[in-house]
Design a protein around this motif. Structure first.
Motif, PDB file in Angstrom:
ATOM      1  N   VAL A  97      -5.883   0.607   5.339  1.00  0.00           N
ATOM      2  CA  VAL A  97      -5.067  -0.510   4.858  1.00  0.00           C
ATOM      3  C   VAL A  97      -5.777  -1.841   5.104  1.00  0.00           C
ATOM      4  O   VAL A  97      -5.748  -2.740   4.264  1.00  0.00           O
ATOM      5  CB  VAL A  97      -3.673  -0.502   5.531  1.00  0.00           C
ATOM      6  CG1 VAL A  97      -2.938  -1.799   5.307  1.00  0.00           C
ATOM      7  CG2 VAL A  97      -2.850   0.682   5.033  1.00  0.00           C
TER       8      VAL A  97
ATOM      9  N   VAL B 175      -2.969   6.901   3.051  1.00  0.00           N
ATOM     10  CA  VAL B 175      -2.721   6.026   1.906  1.00  0.00           C
ATOM     11  C   VAL B 175      -2.728   6.821   0.602  1.00  0.00           C
ATOM     12  O   VAL B 175      -1.833   6.680  -0.233  1.00  0.00           O
ATOM     13  CB  VAL B 175      -3.730   4.854   1.855  1.00  0.00           C
ATOM     14  CG1 VAL B 175      -3.587   4.068   0.561  1.00  0.00           C
ATOM     15  CG2 VAL B 175      -3.534   3.943   3.064  1.00  0.00           C
TER      16      VAL B 175
ATOM     17  N   MET C 152       0.804  -1.230   0.000  1.00  0.00           N
ATOM     18  CA  MET C 152       0.000   0.000   0.000  1.00  0.00           C
ATOM     19  C   MET C 152       0.836   1.278   0.000  1.00  0.00           C
ATOM     20  O   MET C 152       0.324   2.339  -0.333  1.00  0.00           O
ATOM     21  CB  MET C 152      -0.907   0.031   1.242  1.00  0.00           C
ATOM     22  CG  MET C 152      -1.884  -1.103   1.346  1.00  0.00           C
ATOM     23  SD  MET C 152      -3.327  -0.990   0.276  1.00  0.00           S
ATOM     24  CE  MET C 152      -4.213   0.365   0.928  1.00  0.00           C
TER      25      MET C 152
ATOM     26  N   ASN D 202       0.473   7.652  -2.099  1.00  0.00           N
ATOM     27  CA  ASN D 202       0.382   7.184  -3.480  1.00  0.00           C
ATOM     28  C   ASN D 202       0.161   8.336  -4.467  1.00  0.00           C
ATOM     29  O   ASN D 202      -0.424   8.144  -5.522  1.00  0.00           O
ATOM     30  CB  ASN D 202      -0.727   6.138  -3.596  1.00  0.00           C
ATOM     31  CG  ASN D 202      -0.310   4.831  -2.971  1.00  0.00           C
ATOM     32  OD1 ASN D 202       0.413   4.059  -3.579  1.00  0.00           O
ATOM     33  ND2 ASN D 202      -0.740   4.584  -1.740  1.00  0.00           N
TER      34      ASN D 202
END
Length: 178
Positions: free
Chosen positions: A61, A76, A39, A80
């Motif tokens: 997650v 998260v 992740m 990303n």
């Protein structure tokens, strides 16, 4: 390297040790390391985060729905590439002193004193207050509004709905009747 207030304390800077004794950089910029390759890619994030973001991140997650009462937000998306706007990291010394950082700019607001502003890129030791200098106007403008929002709405602040004080959501205005 996420700015976070997780496990932060003075470590003999200015002759003191412990929590809540100052708003030095060691309390505002604390690295948060997350290792979970499925992740979290191996990246360095400079946006500000907070300790209250850890539980929503772990829940995200694990695929657990966020509780509406949680104050933080999942990291998260930020890890990303979902960032984009510099976020505020903060620390407080009880109710009377607050420190805030966005990027390499750091402000200290202590009671009714004149704010203190530091350019940490050229002054990592916070020794040269640049408040009021023309070259520092961008840092002052960048930090004063979000710090005012947090100080003014501190008790009611709902980060999960309103966002980071430096990048508030449209719900912030809606909840205030705008």
């Amino acid at each position: 390297d996420w700015s976070s207030d997780v496990c932060s304390s003075d470590l003999w800077e200015d002759g003191r040790v412990g929590h809540g004794g100052s708003v030095r950089e060691s309390l505002v910029h604390v690295p948060l390391v997350v290792h979970y390759p499925p992740m979290f890619p191996a990246v360095r994030i400079s946006e500000g985060t907070e300790g209250i973001d850890i539980v929503p991140t772990v829940a995200d997650v694990l695929g657990v729905a966020a509780d509406p009462e949680w104050q933080g937000t999942s990291l998260v998306g930020l890890a990303n590439g979902g960032g984009g706007y510099p976020l505020l990291s903060t620390s407080s010394q009880y109710e009377n002193a607050h420190g805030g950082r966005i990027g390499h700019w750091k402000i200290k607001l202590i009671g009714t004193q004149t704010p203190r502003l530091y350019n940490l890129a050229s002054d990592p030791g916070e020794r040269n207050d640049v408040w009021g200098k023309p070259s520092a106007q961008i840092g002052a403008r960048l930090l004063l509004d979000p710090m005012w929002l947090l100080r003014n709405w501190n008790v009611e602040w709902k980060k999960a709905q309103w966002g980071n004080a430096a990048a508030v959501s449209s719900r912030f205005a809606a909840d205030l009747g705008e």
